[in-house]
Design a protein around this motif. Structure first.
Motif, PDB file in Angstrom:
ATOM      1  N   PRO A 140       0.950  -1.350   0.250  1.00 53.81           N
ATOM      2  CA  PRO A 140       0.194   0.013   0.187  1.00 53.81           C
ATOM      3  C   PRO A 140       0.658   1.444   0.115  1.00 53.81           C
ATOM      4  O   PRO A 140       2.035   1.426   0.390  1.00 53.81           O
ATOM      5  N   ARG A 141       0.466   2.506  -0.280  1.00 50.55           N
ATOM      6  CA  ARG A 141       0.870   3.565  -0.356  1.00 50.55           C
ATOM      7  C   ARG A 141       1.737   4.018   0.632  1.00 50.55           C
ATOM      8  O   ARG A 141       2.953   4.479   0.519  1.00 50.55           O
ATOM      9  N   PRO A 142       1.363   3.913   1.978  1.00 51.21           N
ATOM     10  CA  PRO A 142       2.041   4.190   3.237  1.00 51.21           C
ATOM     11  C   PRO A 142       3.287   3.516   3.276  1.00 51.21           C
ATOM     12  O   PRO A 142       4.568   4.006   3.503  1.00 51.21           O
ATOM     13  N   VAL A 143       3.392   2.114   2.900  1.00 52.78           N
ATOM     14  CA  VAL A 143       4.592   1.332   2.863  1.00 52.78           C
ATOM     15  C   VAL A 143       5.532   1.723   1.726  1.00 52.78           C
ATOM     16  O   VAL A 143       6.708   1.708   1.918  1.00 52.78           O
ATOM     17  N   VAL A 144       5.013   2.013   0.429  1.00 60.80           N
ATOM     18  CA  VAL A 144       5.838   2.331  -0.658  1.00 60.80           C
ATOM     19  C   VAL A 144       6.416   3.669  -0.357  1.00 60.80           C
ATOM     20  O   VAL A 144       7.791   3.996  -0.400  1.00 60.80           O
ATOM     21  N   ALA A 145       5.844   4.632   0.303  1.00 61.58           N
ATOM     22  CA  ALA A 145       6.435   5.854   0.769  1.00 61.58           C
ATOM     23  C   ALA A 145       7.555   5.842   1.776  1.00 61.58           C
ATOM     24  O   ALA A 145       8.489   6.065   1.726  1.00 61.58           O
ATOM     25  N   LYS A 152       9.324   2.947   2.208  1.00 66.67           N
ATOM     26  CA  LYS A 152      10.536   2.300   1.633  1.00 66.67           C
ATOM     27  C   LYS A 152      11.273   3.214   0.849  1.00 66.67           C
ATOM     28  O   LYS A 152      12.460   3.209   0.762  1.00 66.67           O
ATOM     29  N   LEU A 153      10.521   4.266   0.068  1.00 64.35           N
ATOM     30  CA  LEU A 153      11.428   5.279  -0.772  1.00 64.35           C
ATOM     31  C   LEU A 153      11.630   6.315   0.131  1.00 64.35           C
ATOM     32  O   LEU A 153      12.521   7.151  -0.534  1.00 64.35           O
ATOM     33  N   GLY A 154      11.228   6.506   1.163  1.00 63.24           N
ATOM     34  CA  GLY A 154      11.932   7.729   2.147  1.00 63.24           C
ATOM     35  C   GLY A 154      11.106   9.009   1.592  1.00 63.24           C
ATOM     36  O   GLY A 154      11.808  10.075   1.717  1.00 63.24           O
ATOM     37  N   VAL A 155       9.961   8.914   1.352  1.00 61.40           N
ATOM     38  CA  VAL A 155       9.277  10.138   1.163  1.00 61.40           C
ATOM     39  C   VAL A 155       7.509  10.268   1.477  1.00 61.40           C
ATOM     40  O   VAL A 155       7.332   9.149   2.319  1.00 61.40           O
ATOM     41  N   SER A 156       6.972  11.262   1.616  1.00 61.70           N
ATOM     42  CA  SER A 156       5.847  11.088   1.997  1.00 61.70           C
ATOM     43  C   SER A 156       4.868  10.609   1.017  1.00 61.70           C
ATOM     44  O   SER A 156       5.124  10.494  -0.160  1.00 61.70           O
ATOM     45  N   ASN A 187      16.587   6.204  -9.510  1.00 60.60           N
ATOM     46  CA  ASN A 187      16.514   7.528  -8.805  1.00 60.60           C
ATOM     47  C   ASN A 187      16.154   8.700  -9.644  1.00 60.60           C
ATOM     48  O   ASN A 187      16.962   9.742  -9.941  1.00 60.60           O
ATOM     49  N   PRO A 188      14.861   8.795 -10.057  1.00 60.31           N
ATOM     50  CA  PRO A 188      14.240   9.806 -11.022  1.00 60.31           C
ATOM     51  C   PRO A 188      14.279  11.214 -10.097  1.00 60.31           C
ATOM     52  O   PRO A 188      14.599  11.199  -8.734  1.00 60.31           O
ATOM     53  N   GLU A 189      14.579  12.316 -10.881  1.00 59.54           N
ATOM     54  CA  GLU A 189      14.481  13.581 -10.354  1.00 59.54           C
ATOM     55  C   GLU A 189      13.432  13.802  -9.217  1.00 59.54           C
ATOM     56  O   GLU A 189      13.778  14.409  -8.075  1.00 59.54           O
ATOM     57  N   TRP A 190      12.232  13.393  -9.529  1.00 55.80           N
ATOM     58  CA  TRP A 190      11.086  13.617  -8.522  1.00 55.80           C
ATOM     59  C   TRP A 190      11.547  13.188  -7.098  1.00 55.80           C
ATOM     60  O   TRP A 190      11.038  13.574  -6.116  1.00 55.80           O
ATOM     61  N   LEU A 191      12.053  11.693  -7.237  1.00 55.54           N
ATOM     62  CA  LEU A 191      12.366  10.911  -6.013  1.00 55.54           C
ATOM     63  C   LEU A 191      13.453  11.747  -5.220  1.00 55.54           C
ATOM     64  O   LEU A 191      13.384  11.807  -3.942  1.00 55.54           O
ATOM     65  N   GLN A 192      14.470  12.163  -6.042  1.00 56.90           N
ATOM     66  CA  GLN A 192      15.521  12.994  -5.402  1.00 56.90           C
ATOM     67  C   GLN A 192      14.911  14.198  -4.497  1.00 56.90           C
ATOM     68  O   GLN A 192      15.269  14.588  -3.693  1.00 56.90           O
ATOM     69  N   THR A 250      13.009  17.043   0.385  1.00 58.91           N
ATOM     70  CA  THR A 250      11.878  17.488   1.039  1.00 58.91           C
ATOM     71  C   THR A 250      11.607  16.896   2.247  1.00 58.91           C
ATOM     72  O   THR A 250      11.548  17.527   3.445  1.00 58.91           O
ATOM     73  N   GLN A 251      11.640  15.556   2.408  1.00 61.40           N
ATOM     74  CA  GLN A 251      11.254  14.688   3.584  1.00 61.40           C
ATOM     75  C   GLN A 251      12.308  14.858   4.578  1.00 61.40           C
ATOM     76  O   GLN A 251      12.125  15.042   5.638  1.00 61.40           O
ATOM     77  N   ALA A 252      13.615  15.085   4.189  1.00 63.11           N
ATOM     78  CA  ALA A 252      14.685  15.379   5.164  1.00 63.11           C
ATOM     79  C   ALA A 252      14.811  16.701   5.774  1.00 63.11           C
ATOM     80  O   ALA A 252      14.911  16.935   6.822  1.00 63.11           O
TER      81      ALA A 252
END
Length: 134
Positions: free
Chosen positions: A61-66, A68-72, A97-102, A107-109
């Motif tokens: 599910p999306r919360p787990v995906v987020a 695992k990727l270190g994003v919101s 590692n696409p630009e949006w993920l970086q 932002t999350q950091a």
């Protein structure tokens, strides 16, 4: 007077959320039934093979995906990820590692740093003696 203790149950969607799995990927009998608190505890304590496989391979599910990727979750949406992803798909995203993920990771950091700063500030304020009449 006797007291009757009723068994508390939850909808499959709630149970899936508590288990951290994608409801649509669970077995049909899980999706169509109700889950008691005791059954949920048993699933958490001794997960059956289907639950182990879902947790390991997804789809997640999306919360787990987020997580695992270190994003919101909002960051996922901004990146165009709206569906559940498998572990393989998540690993591929990390590799590419696409630009949006970086950008979303940065932002999350920043959000985490700000949260720590506010927590420390509030702890300092709480530790200071109060002025009389304030």
């Amino acid at each position: 007077m006797t007291s009757h203790q009723t068994t508390q149950t939850m909808k499959p969607a709630t149970a899936a959320k508590k288990l951290g799995v994608y409801l649509e990927a669970t077995p049909t009998e899980f999706q169509e039934g109700v889950v008691s608190r005791a059954e949920l505890a048993a699933l958490q304590a001794d997960p059956p093979q289907w639950l182990q496989d879902l947790r390991r391979n997804g789809p997640h599910p999306r919360p787990v995906v987020a997580a695992k990727l270190g994003v919101s979750i909002s960051g996922l949406a901004r990146g165009g990820v709206t569906d559940a992803l498998t572990t393989e798909q998540i690993d591929a995203l990390k590799q590419d590692n696409p630009e949006w993920l970086q950008k979303e990771r940065a932002t999350q950091a920043e959000v985490r740093k700000e949260t720590v700063r506010i927590k420390e500030r509030n702890a300092e304020r709480a530790a200071r003696p109060q002025e009389p009449g304030a």
